[in-house]
Design an enzyme around this catalytic site. Structure first.
Site, short mmCIF file in Angstrom:
data_model
loop_
_atom_site.label_atom_id
_atom_site.label_comp_id
_atom_site.label_asym_id
_atom_site.label_seq_id
_atom_site.Cartn_x
_atom_site.Cartn_y
_atom_site.Cartn_z
N HIS A 434 0.83 -1.21 0.00
CA HIS A 434 0.00 0.00 0.00
C HIS A 434 0.86 1.26 0.00
O HIS A 434 0.49 2.28 -0.58
CB HIS A 434 -0.93 -0.01 1.21
CG HIS A 434 -2.07 -0.98 1.04
ND1 HIS A 434 -2.94 -1.31 2.05
CD2 HIS A 434 -2.47 -1.69 -0.04
CE1 HIS A 434 -3.83 -2.17 1.59
NE2 HIS A 434 -3.56 -2.43 0.34
N ARG A 539 -7.79 23.96 4.63
CA ARG A 539 -8.53 23.51 5.82
C ARG A 539 -7.82 24.06 7.06
O ARG A 539 -6.89 23.45 7.57
CB ARG A 539 -8.57 21.99 5.87
CG ARG A 539 -9.24 21.33 4.66
CD ARG A 539 -9.26 19.82 4.88
NE ARG A 539 -9.96 19.10 3.84
CZ ARG A 539 -9.37 18.45 2.85
NH1 ARG A 539 -8.05 18.44 2.76
NH2 ARG A 539 -10.09 17.80 1.95
N ARG A 575 -10.77 28.36 4.05
CA ARG A 575 -12.04 28.05 4.73
C ARG A 575 -11.92 28.40 6.21
O ARG A 575 -10.93 28.02 6.86
CB ARG A 575 -12.38 26.57 4.57
CG ARG A 575 -13.73 26.20 5.17
CD ARG A 575 -14.08 24.76 4.88
NE ARG A 575 -13.20 23.82 5.58
CZ ARG A 575 -13.25 22.49 5.45
NH1 ARG A 575 -14.15 21.97 4.62
NH2 ARG A 575 -12.43 21.71 6.11
N GLU A 674 -22.69 22.56 1.05
CA GLU A 674 -22.59 21.17 1.50
C GLU A 674 -23.83 20.72 2.26
O GLU A 674 -23.86 19.64 2.84
CB GLU A 674 -21.35 21.00 2.39
CG GLU A 674 -21.23 22.03 3.49
CD GLU A 674 -19.87 21.99 4.17
OE1 GLU A 674 -19.18 20.97 4.11
OE2 GLU A 674 -19.51 23.02 4.79
N ASN A 697 -18.55 15.78 0.05
CA ASN A 697 -18.59 14.80 1.13
C ASN A 697 -19.81 15.01 2.02
O ASN A 697 -20.61 14.10 2.24
CB ASN A 697 -17.32 14.88 1.98
CG ASN A 697 -16.06 14.68 1.18
OD1 ASN A 697 -16.12 14.25 0.05
ND2 ASN A 697 -14.93 15.01 1.76
N ASP A 698 -19.94 16.22 2.54
CA ASP A 698 -21.08 16.49 3.42
C ASP A 698 -22.38 16.59 2.63
O ASP A 698 -23.44 16.21 3.13
CB ASP A 698 -20.85 17.77 4.21
CG ASP A 698 -20.07 17.49 5.50
OD1 ASP A 698 -20.21 16.38 6.03
OD2 ASP A 698 -19.34 18.37 5.94
N ARG A 708 -21.25 9.92 7.24
CA ARG A 708 -19.97 9.60 6.62
C ARG A 708 -19.20 8.61 7.47
O ARG A 708 -19.07 8.77 8.67
CB ARG A 708 -19.12 10.87 6.47
CG ARG A 708 -19.63 11.83 5.45
CD ARG A 708 -18.95 13.17 5.60
NE ARG A 708 -17.50 13.07 5.50
CZ ARG A 708 -16.69 14.11 5.69
NH1 ARG A 708 -17.18 15.28 5.98
NH2 ARG A 708 -15.39 13.95 5.59
N CYS A 745 -14.83 20.97 -4.21
CA CYS A 745 -13.62 20.70 -3.43
C CYS A 745 -13.76 19.45 -2.56
O CYS A 745 -12.95 19.22 -1.67
CB CYS A 745 -13.26 21.90 -2.55
SG CYS A 745 -14.53 22.31 -1.34
#
Length: 812
Positions: A434, A539, A575, A674, A697-698, A708, A745
């Site tokens: 991996h 972030r 953000r 989101e 995602n959200d 999630r 994003c």
């Protein structure tokens, strides 16, 4: 008996026939080798030559194999049961407490119990496995009605649905597909087992990565999937489909000349040689004063370690496999059992469980499957770091260098700063690890299996060719000069490959901007080196993840300024704090909430703590001076929230002005879309926003009402779902009407198929991790917008995410 074997559940085979017991033991050992202690107490008379049973011999056998894990006792006929019961009265009561007489079929039960015991299962789990051993045979023969109608064996699941599937993956049933099976299985209301029909191993439950790994199933082996319960049919079909899938991407062959290492990731690297320094925490051996507190510590550490691994790996199947290890009942239950039964402290118990599981991997025949031990230890180390502090790997300070490591772990590979690491030489490892996959994704030249070429202590300069496996230690001047030339040529080529100025040109000539998601200075450097158009998502909460005290204005401004400087001249989207929910920063001391994802998080938290927001906004404005910085507010659901955030920004600007502190002004302010409410009212929000960035995602989580990371809702965590795509389309249309730029994003931007769907819907700005930029470029550059747009329209009409993805694949 070794300490490792003593920690597992042992088996005692009680039979009237010595020959039968020994033959059964031989069958079981074909599955487990010497990983489990097995004792035969069979026959009567001298050396058990006569048919019968002997209670004293059974008692002695139990005492031999009942270590810390206890012992399961299997008996063949009626009087054998009586003898076994008598034997329990003859032995030490403490040992008798750890022995279980199990009503199971003798031969099938012994094999099933041995395999389960080898995986480190608890006494109760091994006993249950033995009792259920006949269910598979009954289902296979279509004689379910002949199964016992009463008693413990009848409580085991009888298959309502069965499917056979041959493993297509060239590496067999390794960690990533196994993790997918577990995650997918958890979404069904069904009890599911898998056995390797070809090898005659199993069945094992589809809840444990270790148990699935113990099958050692290889490419071409037929797996039999059985399920019982309300959704049995759907479950076996879904799991069979995963088994039949091939590997996601071809990987380099391992065959190399003896004077070379194994090629892992193409490219030339040459520079100073540095070695990866690992700090291994000492495991305390003190006894737990309160086992319940130690269990609580371990539970919290598992959650925290999962969060840290998620941050390190970002997403994808490797993350999924790591998280599956942290949830593996064969490991987790074992650790809790060690705390409860042996009063071991949390770290010692966890380490013990990891060592037990590692033994299962070490015992596998297939070298590829055996190499998954590195992943197991990587996930295990993350928990120990949380429990004990410190630890982890680090690079010596200094100029960019070639890193030499031994068995580079996935989380270590994911954290490498591509601006400091010119290349990687793994003295062990291989091209299918991996870590190797992550190095290729990051574009870091690397080789593996180089122990013979790079001894433990040697060299000051080293070069490598990741395509051929060549390694040069302290090369002569002419060779060094040639390596430097080739290395610079590679850099120039890669700068061009991401696209002109961070853009990818579709086959029709239309351009899409490729921005980068960044969580720190290292990310920013890597993104810049990879040719990102700008920072699409900085972030800020990740900058102070481990802090116990809130960072002050000056500290925040200094760190932001370093990141902004890396992207000087390029656009940067910052953000504001997105904490709460799954991001519980220690210094925030958040109150517990019944459902934190629907609670005080994102902008709600910032507005609830104006002092916190004020400090952050001031820091951003001060650091942004001289840069193209935009501010984005997360979790906006109403116009009132964005208006309140803008007011706070105005106040911060006015205060800085009054204090005479230089800062950037004005600053564009946008929102992160989101929440479905934001997507559905985006026309109104456009009056208060300068741009939109869609957080897939959200948005997916809230649209499909599926948390999630929930282990049973994985199938719903796909941004390609038509419901999500329809919301994306609505935002794109509203953005065009209001002349507001729209970008994405979320993780979907790094998913080649999902990204293609998003571009087909009209998105022309995608932001993702630096490692994904090249992949996104390659996926998009071959297609025209017309093709993508038609596929996206088809996807909008699909029933689900799979159908939407199929729509894009069919157009490819």
């Amino acid at each position: 008996m070794s300490d490792l074997v003593a920690g597992r559940v042992g088996l005692v085979l009680v039979s009237h026939s010595r020959a039968l017991a020994e033959a059964t033991e031989a069958l079981a050992r074909q599955m487990t080798g010497e990983a489990v202690a097995i004792a035969c107490a069979a026959g009567a008379g001298d050396e058990g030559a006569e048919l019968g049973t002997d209670a004293t011999a059974i008692a002695a056998a139990i005492e031999r194999v009942a270590g810390a894990g206890g012992a399961v006792v299997l008996m063949d006929l009626g009087s054998a049961i009586l003898s076994a019961e008598t034997a329990l009265e003859l032995i030490d009561p403490e040992i008798a407490e750890r022995a279980r007489l199990v009503a199971a079929p003798f031969v099938e039960g012994a094999i099933a119990a041995a395999v389960r015991a080898a995986s480190g299962a608890t006494l109760a789990e091994v006993a249950a496995e033995a009792r259920g051993a006949l269910a598979a045979k009954a289902a296979q023969l279509g004689q379910d009605e002949e199964a016992p109608a009463r008693g413990e064996a009848s409580a085991q699941p009888i298959a309502d649905a069965t499917a056979d599937a041959a493993i297509a993956d060239p590496h067999g049933l390794h960690a990533r597909p196994a993790a997918r099976l577990i995650t997918r299985a958890a979404g069904f209301d069904a009890k599911i087992t898998i056995e390797d029909v070809t090898a005659g191993k199993g069945p094992v439950t589809v809840t444990s990565l270790t148990a699935l790994a113990s099958l050692g199933a290889r490419q071409g082996h037929v797996l039999r999937i059985r399920a019982s319960g309300r959704e049995a049919s759907a479950a076996v079909l879904a799991l069979a489909a995963i088994v039949r899938e091939g590997a996601a991407a071809p990987e380099p062959a391992a065959s190399v000349a003896q004077d070379r290492a194994m090629p892992v990731s193409p490219g030339i690297a040459f520079g100073p040689l540095v070695r990866l320094v690992r700090a291994t925490p000492t495991i305390p051996e003190d006894e737990a004063a309160d086992p319940s507190l130690e269990a609580q510590r371990l539970r919290k550490a598992l959650v925290e370690a999962a969060r840290e691994i998620e941050v390190a790996l970002g997403g994808g199947e490797i993350l999924e496999a790591h998280l599956a290890l942290l949830r593996d009942p064969a490991i987790v239950d074992r650790a809790f059992a060690l705390i409860e039964r042996e009063r071991r402290n949390a770290a010692s118990a966890w380490q013990g469980a990891i060592e037990d599981a590692a033994a299962v991997f070490q015992g596998l025949e297939d070298p590829y499957l055996r190499a998954r031990e590195v992943d197991l230890r990587d996930a295990g180390s993350a928990v120990l770091r949380v429990l004990l502090g410190g630890g982890g790997a680090s690079l010596p300070e200094g100029p960019p260098a070639v890193l030499v490591a031994t068995d580079l772990a996935p989380s270590e590979a994911a954290r490498l700063d591509a601006t400091r690491v010119l290349g990687v030489i793994d003295r062990r490892g291989g091209p299918t690890s991996h870590a190797a996959i992550l190095l290729r994704a990051a574009g870091i030249p690397s080789v593996a299996g180089a122990a013979a070429l790079v001894p433990g202590t040697c060299g000051a300069l080293v070069g490598l060719d990741g395509a051929t496996g060549e390694v040069w230690v302290d090369p002569d001047p002419a060779t060094a000069s040639e390596l430097e030339r080739r290395q610079e040529a590679l850099r120039a080529s890669r700068r061009a490959s991401v696209g002109r100025g961070g853009r990818v040109k579709l086959a029709c000539g239309r351009e899409v901007e490729l921005w980068a998601n960044v969580s720190g200075l290292g990310d920013a450097r890597a993104a810049r080196a990879a040719g990102a158009f700008g920072i699409g998502l900085l972030r800020t909460e990740m900058l102070f993840l481990d802090r116990l005290q809130a960072p002050g204005e000056e500290e925040q401004a200094d760190l932001l300024a370093e990141i902004f400087a890396v992207f000087a001249g390029a656009p940067i989207v910052v953000r504001t704090l997105d904490a709460g929910g799954d991001k519980a920063l220690p210094y925030l001391d958040l109150e517990g909430e019944a459902n934190p994802y629907l609670g005080v998080r994102g902008v709600r938290l910032s507005l609830a703590r104006p002092a916190l927001l004020d400090v952050q906004l001031r820091a951003i404005l001060i650091a942004a001076r001289g840069h193209d910085v935009r501010i984005m507010v997360p979790m906006i659901a109403t116009a009132a929230e964005i208006k309140a955030a803008r007011s706070a920004l105005e106040r911060a600007h006015e205060a800085l002005d009054a204090e005479g502190k230089p800062h950037l002004w004005p600053v564009p302010v946008g929102i992160m879309v989101e929440v479905p409410a934001a997507a559905l009212t985006v026309e109104g929000l456009a009056r208060h926003s300068d741009f939109f960035s869609i957080g897939t995602n959200d948005l997916t989580q809230y649209t499909l009402a599926a948390e999630r990371g929930h282990p049973k809702l994985h199938a719903l965590a796909d941004a390609a779902h038509p419901a999500v795509l329809r919301l994306v389309r609505a935002v794109v249309h509203a953005g065009r009407a209001a002349a507001r730029p729209v970008s994405v994003c979320g993780e979907a931007a790094a998913d080649p198929i999902a990204a293609a769907l998003l571009v087909g819907l009209g998105i022309d700005k995608l932001s993702m991790g630096a490692a994904a930029l090249g992949r996104a470029h390659d996926a998009l550059s071959r297609r025209s917008f017309t093709e993508l747009s038609r596929a996206a329209e088809d996807a909008l009409e699909a029933d689900d995410a799979d159908g939407a993805r199929a729509a894009m694949s069919q157009r490819a």
